[in-house]
Enzyme design. Structure first.
Site, PDB file in Angstrom:
ATOM      1  N   ARG A 126      -9.262   4.349  -3.148  1.00 42.70           N
ATOM      2  CA  ARG A 126      -9.618   3.721  -4.402  1.00 42.70           C
ATOM      3  C   ARG A 126     -10.989   3.764  -4.837  1.00 42.70           C
ATOM      4  O   ARG A 126     -11.424   4.058  -5.736  1.00 42.70           O
ATOM      5  CB  ARG A 126      -9.146   2.429  -4.573  1.00 42.70           C
ATOM      6  CG  ARG A 126      -9.905   1.337  -3.813  1.00 42.70           C
ATOM      7  CD  ARG A 126      -9.510  -0.217  -4.188  1.00 42.70           C
ATOM      8  NE  ARG A 126      -8.280  -0.430  -3.389  1.00 42.70           N
ATOM      9  CZ  ARG A 126      -7.471  -1.429  -3.706  1.00 42.70           C
ATOM     10  NH1 ARG A 126      -7.757  -2.280  -4.921  1.00 42.70           N
ATOM     11  NH2 ARG A 126      -6.180  -1.779  -3.365  1.00 42.70           N
ATOM     12  N   ALA A 129       0.754   1.803  -2.724  1.00 43.53           N
ATOM     13  CA  ALA A 129       0.747   2.990  -1.744  1.00 43.53           C
ATOM     14  C   ALA A 129       2.016   3.142  -1.128  1.00 43.53           C
ATOM     15  O   ALA A 129       2.836   2.067  -0.842  1.00 43.53           O
ATOM     16  CB  ALA A 129      -0.213   2.701  -0.837  1.00 43.53           C
ATOM     17  N   LEU A 173      -1.045  -0.777   4.290  1.00 46.42           N
ATOM     18  CA  LEU A 173      -0.930  -0.069   3.000  1.00 46.42           C
ATOM     19  C   LEU A 173      -0.931  -0.847   1.729  1.00 46.42           C
ATOM     20  O   LEU A 173      -0.072  -1.951   1.972  1.00 46.42           O
ATOM     21  CB  LEU A 173       0.184   0.892   2.886  1.00 46.42           C
ATOM     22  CG  LEU A 173      -0.122   2.340   3.843  1.00 46.42           C
ATOM     23  CD1 LEU A 173       1.225   2.987   3.734  1.00 46.42           C
ATOM     24  CD2 LEU A 173      -1.053   3.276   3.159  1.00 46.42           C
ATOM     25  N   ASP A 174      -1.655  -0.708   0.665  1.00 50.16           N
ATOM     26  CA  ASP A 174      -1.463  -1.748  -0.445  1.00 50.16           C
ATOM     27  C   ASP A 174      -0.041  -1.571  -1.112  1.00 50.16           C
ATOM     28  O   ASP A 174       0.803  -0.550  -0.856  1.00 50.16           O
ATOM     29  CB  ASP A 174      -2.387  -1.235  -1.646  1.00 50.16           C
ATOM     30  CG  ASP A 174      -3.899  -1.208  -1.354  1.00 50.16           C
ATOM     31  OD1 ASP A 174      -4.152  -2.463  -0.356  1.00 50.16           O
ATOM     32  OD2 ASP A 174      -4.937  -0.628  -1.717  1.00 50.16           O
ATOM     33  N   PRO A 175       0.178  -2.480  -1.757  1.00 47.00           N
ATOM     34  CA  PRO A 175       1.844  -2.571  -2.240  1.00 47.00           C
ATOM     35  C   PRO A 175       2.056  -1.233  -3.119  1.00 47.00           C
ATOM     36  O   PRO A 175       3.004  -0.593  -3.026  1.00 47.00           O
ATOM     37  CB  PRO A 175       1.952  -3.640  -2.987  1.00 47.00           C
ATOM     38  CG  PRO A 175       1.075  -4.576  -2.555  1.00 47.00           C
ATOM     39  CD  PRO A 175      -0.088  -3.956  -2.061  1.00 47.00           C
TER      40      PRO A 175
END
Length: 310
Positions: free
Chosen positions: A185, A54, A50-52
């Site tokens: 995204r 998220a 997960l991206d930071p």
């Protein structure tokens, strides 16, 4: 003054799956290392970054559970996202710099539904340069931060459900059920492009991965509190079985004699084995031994066994 020698921490073999609720502003790898440290685990891995930006469900596999993590990497996912209309950013999310601003059109419910309908089912996505995909061994996001852009092939993904939850003047809240490899995204940016105003992800939360649902109680803070109050025994009670991610597969139970042979790499005869499908192997005491399959001779052969079963 004599320097005292550093005592190396002895980590323990612990097997299972933890359904962490990852906080915002933290990389998945950092969250993984925190969990590994709290459990004092020898081995750990997560099942899809997960991206930071998220938050939400980050299944973490400890010990022998890492052998079956691919099932979760390949699993369908469910996300909730808040998209900001009227702005495009360098990263297609709120962490990037705004590179374009346009006015947001006024749409009624029917017009919004017509737009969203275009993105349900089978669609093509060109992965973002800020994704974790690799080019010549380097993640694309590392190249992007250096100002390098490379060609990316479109990928086919499935959007099973795309539901509008809330509408504000500059924000839409969406829930998305999708196949592996879907970039939210990209989805948000493509919706913004179709609207003609641009858009980016303002918030993102993963709600489900395969058979697992988000448990909002399993935060790093709650894990730390349990560790402080109950120690490792309290933490261990939170773990799911190492095979929990593949619990939907057929099961076979072996006698003590057959278990001995399978654990030593030898195929054994089992009645009514499914064809072209892995099975979960248990011994007569209902202990999980690993995963097997029907070989060309019609016998149950081991595919991935638990080391702790030997």
């Amino acid at each position: 003054m004599t320097k005292q020698p550093q005592i190396k921490r002895v980590r323990r073999p612990i097997d299972g799956i933890l359904l962490l609720d990852k906080p915002q502003g933290m990389t998945s790898n950092y969250a993984l290392q925190r969990v590994k440290h709290l459990f004092n685990a020898e081995k750990a891995g997560h099942t899809g970054s997960l991206d930071p930006l998220a938050t939400g469900l980050l299944p973490i596999c400890l010990g022998e559970a890492t052998k079956y993590s691919q099932h979760l990497l390949d699993a369908d996912k469910v996300y909730r996202t808040r998209m900001r209309l009227g702005q495009k950013t360098t990263t297609a999310d709120a962490e990037g710099e705004v590179i374009e601003e346009k006015s947001v059109p006024t749409l009624n419910a029917e017009q919004i539904e017509q737009v969203l309908a275009r993105f349900r089912g089978t669609i093509q996505q060109v992965p973002s340069m800020y994704s974790a995909l690799k080019k010549d061994g380097k993640p694309l996001y590392e190249l992007a931060r250096k100002g390098i852009e490379v060609a990316r092939e479109p990928r086919t993904v499935q959007i099973y459900r795309l539901e509008l939850l809330n509408v504000e003047p500059l924000y839409w809240e969406l829930e998305v059920a999708c196949s592996k490899g879907t970039y939210i995204r990209n989805l948000v940016e493509d919706i913004g492009d179709m609207l003609g105003c641009g858009a980016h992800v303002a918030e993102l939360r993963r709600l489900a991965s395969g058979c697992f649902q988000l448990d909002e109680h399993l935060t790093l803070e709650s894990l730390q509190q349990i560790a402080d109050e109950q120690g490792l025994a309290g933490l261990d009670e939170l773990l799911l079985a190492p095979w929990a991610a593949i619990a939907d597969k057929p099961r076979v139970t072996l006698s003590d004699n057959a278990s001995y042979y399978i654990l030593h790499g030898n195929p054994v005869r089992v009645n009514n084995l499914p064809i072209n499908e892995d099975v979960l192997i248990f011994d007569a005491q209902n202990r999980f031994l690993g995963v097997g399959y029907m070989n060309d001779d019609g016998l149950l052969a081991p595919r991935r066994l638990l080391k702790t079963s030997y």
